[in-house]
Design a protein around this motif. Sequence first.
Motif, short mmCIF file in Angstrom:
data_model
loop_
_atom_site.label_atom_id
_atom_site.label_comp_id
_atom_site.label_asym_id
_atom_site.label_seq_id
_atom_site.Cartn_x
_atom_site.Cartn_y
_atom_site.Cartn_z
N ARG A 52 27.38 -31.95 -21.21
CA ARG A 52 27.12 -32.22 -22.62
C ARG A 52 26.19 -31.18 -23.25
O ARG A 52 26.33 -30.83 -24.41
N SER A 94 22.04 -39.49 -17.21
CA SER A 94 22.96 -38.76 -18.09
C SER A 94 24.30 -38.46 -17.43
O SER A 94 25.04 -37.60 -17.92
N LEU A 96 28.20 -38.50 -16.30
CA LEU A 96 29.48 -38.84 -16.90
C LEU A 96 30.22 -39.68 -15.87
O LEU A 96 30.33 -39.29 -14.70
#
Length: 114
Positions: A52, A94, A96
Amino acid sequence: MTDYVQATLLRIFIGESDEFEGRPLHEAIVLEAREQGLAGATVLRGPMGYGRSSRLHTAKILRLSEDLPIVIEIVDAEARIKGFLERLAPMLGSALVTLENVRVVRYGHDAGLD
């Protein structure tokens, strides 16, 4: 056509430097999967990737090589994967996380998952 069993593939994308309670995150996840009796887990280390933040992680650049991409794959019955994800929630930060329906054609000596 070969018989198969419906299952769910869990993929967790993290960085190699991610930790949970002082232990590498990928190790903590695999040990938790084993403790929960899931069918199996595999940790894959990628030579290059970005997330990201768009920060490039690659083995080619020495200063970034300490945080290469890691993918953890776990296949089991959908209900077991969902329960496992609930237990993992405090660890994931964080990360995914993806789920995918898969067909298991062979698992060890038999074709099914317990």
